[in-house]
Scaffold this active site. Structure first.
Site, short mmCIF file in Angstrom:
data_model
loop_
_atom_site.label_atom_id
_atom_site.label_comp_id
_atom_site.label_asym_id
_atom_site.label_seq_id
_atom_site.Cartn_x
_atom_site.Cartn_y
_atom_site.Cartn_z
N CYS A 1 0.25 3.31 2.95
CA CYS A 1 0.76 3.01 4.25
C CYS A 1 2.29 3.25 4.32
O CYS A 1 2.78 3.64 5.36
CB CYS A 1 0.81 1.60 4.28
N CYS B 1 0.90 -1.32 0.10
CA CYS B 1 0.09 0.07 -0.15
C CYS B 1 0.98 1.29 -0.18
O CYS B 1 1.66 1.40 0.76
CB CYS B 1 -0.86 -0.12 1.19
#
Length: 432
Positions: free
Chosen positions: A28, A25
């Site tokens: 993230c 991600c």
């Protein structure tokens, strides 16, 4: 930063703030350095809140149990309770959230000095005044739910400044915008709904996160869209008009409207899927994605008040919405925006992501078309051959027919000869 087994063993006994992430991600990865700062500062400050992160793809059962649906997801876990963090992903905002939710749901203010100290620290302050009562029980219940957004305090009447006067006790107040407002059950309805609406200042600097939170209030949002970094005279004027309406017309519009300004039009453009010229004033209905633009220039405060009243009484023209056509338009717009953003940020990656599939599809189409063309040629050739064979067969049949006719005459003669032979034989027999 987090040993999973340590978290599993101490989860119910400690308070944790956890980042649930996925290794692939991008958001993230962007949060990772901020999260390290959060952990370092909370350790150095002696906070009782433990900081950790969990790979939600590796420990999917835990993520599923806690209702993790996207990445990154930040949750504060306090006993058997789990609180979602939905604010800006900055170090200070995350730490402030953790300290607020980890503490008591309702904090007591024992003195007027403490009240004044707390009031200076918070732009919005909710306070219960009085002793034990059903209203206090309801206040604590609502605070348990909405502590993710704001602080809740309680005090005796003696703690309040002298300028604060109450008609009756117990009472719930909100202090903001340099004044205070008292909750009235008959006029304001449900306490939870009232607190949810009043947890914002009357005038805000609105960004994407703030607009997302304002959806829960059910209010319309009046925004001055301006270039805050390079403000023009018109930008300053419209911003001032919005501020004046928020302050001086609170009694008229507070229950239905939230006011503020937004720096730049990029977010608004993506929201309404259209180009908004700056500066301008726009009203958003976050519940159904409708928006309203003034039909006439806003020159004076009266013009702005008239426009807001037109939105409220339904005479202003609504644009946008969440109908089928708008949803289709949203899908197309989002797809187009994604493609453009990928090519702007990384042209090579864009060529790879979109060029490769297009190339494969083109090759497949070419192969299919070529195969169809070859099959057509073969079929045409076969048809030609069958045609030629048929012509030859027909010619042969005609020749056979002509030969047959020629052969039939000798055969007739032969038949006569046989008859003559039969006649001769019978004559011979008679003679004998």
């Amino acid at each position: 930063m987090l040993c999973f087994f340590s978290f599993k063993d101490t989860r119910m006994g400690d308070t944790w703030i956890v980042d649930f992430y996925a290794p692939w991600c991008g958001h993230c990865k962007k949060l990772e350095p901020v999260w390290h700062e959060v952990g370092a500062e909370m350790r150095s400050s002696g906070s009782p809140v433990r900081v950790g992160k969990i790979d939600a793809t590796a420990y999917s059962s835990v993520a599923s149990e806690l209702g993790v649906r996207g990445y990154p997801t930040i949750k504060l876990l306090k006993g058997d309770l789990a609180y979602n963090y939905r604010g800006p992903r900055t170090k200070d905002d995350i730490i402030e959230f953790a300290n607020r939710v980890a503490g008591p749901v309702v904090r007591s203010l024992p003195s007027q000095q403490m009240f004044e100290h707390v009031q200076k620290r918070h732009d919005v302050l909710f306070l219960y005044v009085g002793g034990e009562s059903p209203l206090k029980e309801k206040y604590i219940e609502v605070a348990s739910e909405l502590i993710v957004y704001t602080y809740f305090f309680s005090a005796l009447e003696e703690v309040l400044p002298k300028h604060v006067t109450l008609q009756e006790l117990p009472a719930v107040l909100v202090f903001k915008d340099g004044t205070y407002f008292v909750y009235d059950e008959y006029e304001d309805g449900d306490l939870s709904s009232w607190i949810n609406k009043e947890r914002f200042q009357g005038y805000l600097h609105i960004d994407g996160f703030t607009l997302y939170e304002l959806e829960d209030t059910g209010k319309l949002v009046g925004i001055a869209v301006i270039d805050d970094k390079n403000p023009s005279e018109e930008s300053i004027r419209l911003k001032s008009l919005i501020q004046t309406v928020a302050k001086d017309y609170r009694e008229h519009f507070n229950r239905d409207f939230q006011f503020g300004h937004m720096d730049g039009n990029d977010y608004i453009n993506s929201l309404i899927m259209d180009e908004v010229t700056m500066p301008t004033i726009i009203v958003l209905n976050t519940s159904n994605q409708q928006y309203f633009l003034p039909s006439q220039p806003i020159e004076h405060i009266e013009d702005l008040v008239r426009f807001i009243n037109e939105v409220l009484d339904g005479t202003a023209q609504a644009q946008g919405g969440d109908g089928i056509l708008q949803r289709i338009k949203r899908v197309i717009y989002d797809a187009k925006s994604t493609v453009v953003s990928v090519f702007k940020s990384s042209p090579l990656l864009g060529c790879f992501l979109f060029g490769l599939p297009l190339g494969v599809i083109s090759i497949m189409c070419y192969g299919i078309c070529t195969a169809n063309s070859d099959d057509g040629s073969e079929e045409a050739e076969l048809l030609k051959r069958e045609g030629r064979d048929q012509e030859l067969t027909d010619e042969g049949s005609e020749e056979e027919l002509e030969d047959g006719n020629d052969e039939q005459q000798p055969e007739s003669g032969a038949e006569h000869s046989d008859e003559e032979c039969e006649e001769k034989t019978s004559t011979e027999k008679k003679t004998d």
